[in-house]
Design an enzyme around this catalytic site. Structure first.
Site, PDB file in Angstrom:
ATOM      1  N   SER A  10     -58.734  81.432 106.041  1.00  0.00           N
ATOM      2  CA  SER A  10     -59.277  82.635 106.666  1.00  0.00           C
ATOM      3  C   SER A  10     -59.951  83.557 105.651  1.00  0.00           C
ATOM      4  O   SER A  10     -61.025  84.105 105.916  1.00  0.00           O
ATOM      5  CB  SER A  10     -58.177  83.383 107.429  1.00  0.00           C
ATOM      6  OG  SER A  10     -57.111  83.729 106.571  1.00  0.00           O
ATOM      7  N   GLY A 136     -57.323  93.184  96.760  1.00  0.00           N
ATOM      8  CA  GLY A 136     -57.227  94.499  97.381  1.00  0.00           C
ATOM      9  C   GLY A 136     -56.813  94.391  98.834  1.00  0.00           C
ATOM     10  O   GLY A 136     -56.622  93.294  99.368  1.00  0.00           O
ATOM     11  N   LYS A 191     -47.073  91.710  95.367  1.00  0.00           N
ATOM     12  CA  LYS A 191     -46.977  92.423  96.649  1.00  0.00           C
ATOM     13  C   LYS A 191     -46.527  91.488  97.763  1.00  0.00           C
ATOM     14  O   LYS A 191     -45.895  91.919  98.735  1.00  0.00           O
ATOM     15  CB  LYS A 191     -48.306  93.092  96.995  1.00  0.00           C
ATOM     16  CG  LYS A 191     -49.529  92.176  96.975  1.00  0.00           C
ATOM     17  CD  LYS A 191     -49.918  91.639  98.320  1.00  0.00           C
ATOM     18  CE  LYS A 191     -51.131  90.734  98.226  1.00  0.00           C
ATOM     19  NZ  LYS A 191     -51.596  90.244  99.521  1.00  0.00           N
ATOM     20  N   ASN A 256     -47.014  87.058 104.926  1.00  0.00           N
ATOM     21  CA  ASN A 256     -45.757  87.183 104.191  1.00  0.00           C
ATOM     22  C   ASN A 256     -44.779  88.106 104.911  1.00  0.00           C
ATOM     23  O   ASN A 256     -43.592  87.809 105.001  1.00  0.00           O
ATOM     24  CB  ASN A 256     -46.040  87.682 102.772  1.00  0.00           C
ATOM     25  CG  ASN A 256     -46.795  86.641 101.962  1.00  0.00           C
ATOM     26  OD1 ASN A 256     -46.235  85.658 101.516  1.00  0.00           O
ATOM     27  ND2 ASN A 256     -48.097  86.843 101.805  1.00  0.00           N
TER      28      ASN A 256
END
Length: 335
Positions: A10, A136, A191, A256
């Site tokens: 994607s 980002g 992250k 996630n």
């Protein structure tokens, strides 16, 4: 300008769509025949983005050489665990003196290499000043929907960073360049680990207080390991740091966070992964981040607990409980 994009997931498709929107001729590398036919005939990525029409200037090919050779820029967006093999295959025909932009996120299992270290280890030195890294707060679907988005472009070469910045910047896509490659990579990788924890918290029914706590302390962990590796702490307050962390921990499109949420609801990791169409990078990254923290002697409580949940079958409820029972500490960036 002709651009080759390695990876038809994607995000790779979304970046290719953005560049094709700008009028560039984009070729996407894809392994799946039906996916290639769907993109080339119907302008739809039927596997990953079936609800969106892609620009006509975006086409797909199964031949990696065709995608890469003779292009004016290369965008690399495969899962990080597949990167080494791909680079070893393409380096014989990779064009010289053109920007190479990586959008992969993760830390390689076993070697504990960041994506930049993989590129610099696998490619000859003549390519190194042309490397850059994009990261980002940017969900693929929203890029294709032309939702205003910002990202960071990191490169050790200011010339390369500014060139890539100019190529990618568009009406709905704004880029900021930085020389801090390590900071951008650490933020983009870790992250995903924190997002797993945030998803578990949501799945267990905890509130936004808990999610905010995980984001705050998660940023602390990311900053600690980043500083140890030589990152600029200010990077973690930018798009590739706090921006990406907030989006990945809070957004319902986050793979996630979704894995963590389902674990919190009682599903097993095996059950979750068996039905997933895309890679949740945080699962593999958790193992590498845990091993890296041990190697560097850095305490990373959230990462450690996520590791125990994924790889030692620790109950998600016990994970949250043990995080709250830790020794009391003074507030500070590095405690």
């Amino acid at each position: 300008m002709k651009i080759g994009v390695i990876g038809s997931g994607s995000f790779g498709t979304a970046l290719g769509s953005l560049l094709a929107d700008k009028g560039y001729e984009v070729t996407l590398w894809c392994r799946n025949d039906s996916q290639i036919e769907s993109i080339n005939r119907n302008h739809i990525n039927n596997k990953h983005l079936p609800d969106f029409t892609l620009p006509e200037k975006l086409t797909a090919s199964k031949d990696l050489r065709t995608v890469v050779q003779g292009k004016d820029m290369i965008v690399s967006s495969p899962p990080s665990h597949a990167l080494t093999e791909i680079l070893r295959e393409i380096k014989e025909y990779l064009p010289e003196k053109v920007p190479i932009v990586s959008a992969s996120k993760g830390i390689e299992n076993g070697t504990l290499r960041l994506v930049s270290e993989i590129f610099e280890s696998e490619l000859p030195g003549k390519y190194h000043s042309y490397l850059s890294y994009l990261s980002g707060p940017s969900f693929a679907k929203e890029i294709i929907q032309k939702v205003p988005t910002i990202v960071s472009i990191a490169s050790r070469s200011e010339t390369t960073a500014r060139k890539v910045q100019e190529i990618f910047s568009f009406l709905y896509f704004r880029t900021y360049w930085t020389p801090d490659v390590i900071g951008v990579e650490v933020g983009g990788s870790l992250k995903n680990v924190i997002a797993l924890a945030a998803g578990v918290s949501d799945g267990l029914g905890f509130g936004q207080n808990t999610r905010a706590a995980l984001i705050t302390r998660g940023l602390n962990e990311i900053t600690k390991i980043g500083l140890k590796l030589g990152a600029d702490p200010m990077t973690f307050l930018g798009p590739s740091g706090m921006g990406d962390l907030i989006l990945t921990c809070c957004g319902e499109q986050s793979r996630n966070r979704t894995v963590g949420f389902r674990l919190g609801k009682g599903e097993t990791l095996e059950q979750i992964l068996s039905g997933m169409n895309e890679v949740a990078e945080g699962i593999k990254t958790t193992q590498s981040a845990y091993e890296l923290s041990q190697k560097l002697g850095i305490e990373m409580a959230i990462t450690n607990e996520v590791y125990k949940m994924l790889y030692e079958d620790k109950n998600p409820k016990e994970v949250v409980k043990d995080l709250m029972k830790r020794d009391l500490k003074r507030e500070g960036v590095l405690v």
